[in-house]
Design a protein around this motif. Structure first.
Motif, PDB file in Angstrom:
ATOM      1  N   ASP A  15       0.849  -1.191   0.000  1.00 51.31           N
ATOM      2  CA  ASP A  15       0.000   0.000   0.000  1.00 51.31           C
ATOM      3  C   ASP A  15       0.888   1.246   0.000  1.00 51.31           C
ATOM      4  N   PHE A  16       0.691   2.112  -0.998  1.00 52.58           N
ATOM      5  CA  PHE A  16       1.625   3.218  -1.173  1.00 52.58           C
ATOM      6  C   PHE A  16       1.572   4.215  -0.024  1.00 52.58           C
ATOM      7  N   ARG A  17       0.386   4.683   0.322  1.00 53.78           N
ATOM      8  CA  ARG A  17       0.270   5.718   1.352  1.00 53.78           C
ATOM      9  C   ARG A  17       0.792   5.231   2.697  1.00 53.78           C
ATOM     10  N   LEU A  18       0.384   4.034   3.094  1.00 54.02           N
ATOM     11  CA  LEU A  18       0.766   3.527   4.408  1.00 54.02           C
ATOM     12  C   LEU A  18       2.262   3.244   4.489  1.00 54.02           C
ATOM     13  N   SER A  19       2.852   2.789   3.397  1.00 51.58           N
ATOM     14  CA  SER A  19       4.266   2.431   3.412  1.00 51.58           C
ATOM     15  C   SER A  19       5.171   3.651   3.195  1.00 51.58           C
ATOM     16  N   TRP A  20       4.930   4.403   2.129  1.00 51.52           N
ATOM     17  CA  TRP A  20       5.841   5.483   1.767  1.00 51.52           C
ATOM     18  C   TRP A  20       5.524   6.795   2.457  1.00 51.52           C
ATOM     19  N   GLY A  21       4.340   6.885   3.075  1.00 54.74           N
ATOM     20  CA  GLY A  21       4.079   8.015   3.943  1.00 54.74           C
ATOM     21  C   GLY A  21       5.062   8.022   5.107  1.00 54.74           C
ATOM     22  N   ALA A  22       5.305   6.848   5.692  1.00 54.13           N
ATOM     23  CA  ALA A  22       6.251   6.743   6.814  1.00 54.13           C
ATOM     24  C   ALA A  22       7.664   7.097   6.362  1.00 54.13           C
ATOM     25  N   TRP A  23       8.082   6.606   5.189  1.00 47.02           N
ATOM     26  CA  TRP A  23       9.422   6.927   4.672  1.00 47.02           C
ATOM     27  C   TRP A  23       9.566   8.425   4.460  1.00 47.02           C
ATOM     28  N   THR A  24       8.550   9.056   3.886  1.00 43.17           N
ATOM     29  CA  THR A  24       8.622  10.483   3.598  1.00 43.17           C
ATOM     30  C   THR A  24       8.666  11.299   4.887  1.00 43.17           C
ATOM     31  N   ARG A  25       7.835  10.931   5.865  1.00 50.61           N
ATOM     32  CA  ARG A  25       7.861  11.637   7.146  1.00 50.61           C
ATOM     33  C   ARG A  25       9.237  11.530   7.802  1.00 50.61           C
ATOM     34  N   ASN A  26       9.819  10.343   7.789  1.00 51.06           N
ATOM     35  CA  ASN A  26      11.124  10.145   8.411  1.00 51.06           C
ATOM     36  C   ASN A  26      12.222  10.910   7.676  1.00 51.06           C
ATOM     37  N   LEU A  27      12.153  10.919   6.352  1.00 55.81           N
ATOM     38  CA  LEU A  27      13.141  11.658   5.570  1.00 55.81           C
ATOM     39  C   LEU A  27      13.046  13.148   5.858  1.00 55.81           C
ATOM     40  N   LEU A  28      11.837  13.689   5.862  1.00 56.65           N
ATOM     41  CA  LEU A  28      11.655  15.116   6.120  1.00 56.65           C
ATOM     42  C   LEU A  28      12.120  15.481   7.525  1.00 56.65           C
ATOM     43  N   ALA A  29      11.901  14.597   8.485  1.00 55.99           N
ATOM     44  CA  ALA A  29      12.365  14.855   9.846  1.00 55.99           C
ATOM     45  C   ALA A  29      13.888  14.892   9.897  1.00 55.99           C
ATOM     46  N   GLU A  30      14.544  13.962   9.204  1.00 52.69           N
ATOM     47  CA  GLU A  30      16.011  13.938   9.182  1.00 52.69           C
ATOM     48  C   GLU A  30      16.575  15.176   8.512  1.00 52.69           C
ATOM     49  N   LEU A  31      15.877  15.675   7.498  1.00 51.20           N
ATOM     50  CA  LEU A  31      16.364  16.831   6.754  1.00 51.20           C
ATOM     51  C   LEU A  31      15.959  18.148   7.399  1.00 51.20           C
TER      52      LEU A  31
END
Length: 228
Positions: A15-31
């Motif tokens: 599932d795109f939203r459930l899976s890559w939403g988490a990746w995007t949130r984590n990336l934005l937090a790191e950046l």
């Protein structure tokens, strides 16, 4: 007759939203995206955990996404950004779109060969498949860094055909985006769309041989082709 299926990964198997939403949130937090500027660049709505249809996260390769972000990150080397993105992708919690061992196992039981063609990089892709308990079911796995290019070019799909001794017209590309369907057409394959990504039926149906709700409907679709 369908003798093989090659799948997209994100939005198709997972599932795109459930899976890559988490990746995007984590990336934005790191950046350190405190003002939301990078979220806008990625077409990501954190409040809704959703992506705009034109979001680069949906269909672009990891290096392409990095190239889009880099001008907004002065002083950060591209190599370091890519390393962060790939590691976060490998660790991202993937949420299967269906019961993958059951669905993919049933397809393998029919004698159908399975491949994966993703615009993610290969190491995270293999880790995601292994985490879902299905890596051993795949005859072929290619990421954007595996030497065959990325979608919508057909290089990954053509490599699957060559390595597994397949007939192009008896293979179907299964994906949730126009990049997937265009790659399938360019490779001389059938193009099967699924609705477990961001794109809608209206977005996909003119580009596909069939639009399915999810990959769990592949078995009946194949039976219909074989009976025709």
């Amino acid at each position: 007759m369908i003798e093989a299926l090659i799948f997209d990964k994100d939005g198709t198997l997972f599932d795109f939203r459930l899976s890559w939403g988490a990746w995007t949130r984590n990336l934005l937090a790191e950046l350190g995206d405190a003002d939301g500027r990078l979220a806008q660049v990625l077409g990501y709505d954190a409040a809704r955990n959703d992506f705009a249809k034109g979001s680069p996260v949906i269909a672009m390769t990891t290096p392409e996404i990095a190239d889009i972000l880099l001008p907004h990150l002065p002083g950060l080397p591209l190599s370091e950004l890519l390393e962060r993105m790939i590691q976060l992708a490998a660790d991202a919690p993937m949420v299967p779109a269906v019961d993958l061992p059951a669905v993919l196992g049933a397809l393998r039981a029919r004698g159908i060969k399975l491949g994966l063609a993703t615009n993610d990089t290969e190491i995270p892709a293999r880790r995601h498949l292994a985490g879902a308990g299905v890596l051993e079911l795949f005859d072929f796995v290619a990421g954007c860094d595996s030497g065959f290019g990325g979608k919508p070019a057909p290089g990954q799909l053509l490599a699957f055909v060559a390595q597994c001794g397949l007939t192009h017209a008896r293979v179907a590309m299964v994906g949730d985006s126009l990049h997937d369907l265009d790659a399938g057409r360019a490779a001389g394959m059938k193009a099967v769309a699924v609705l477990t990504g961001i794109a809608t039926r209206a977005d996909l149906e003119a580009h596909a041989d069939v639009v399915l709700t999810n990959i769990g409907e592949l078995g009946p679709w194949i039976d219909g082709l074989n009976a025709a």
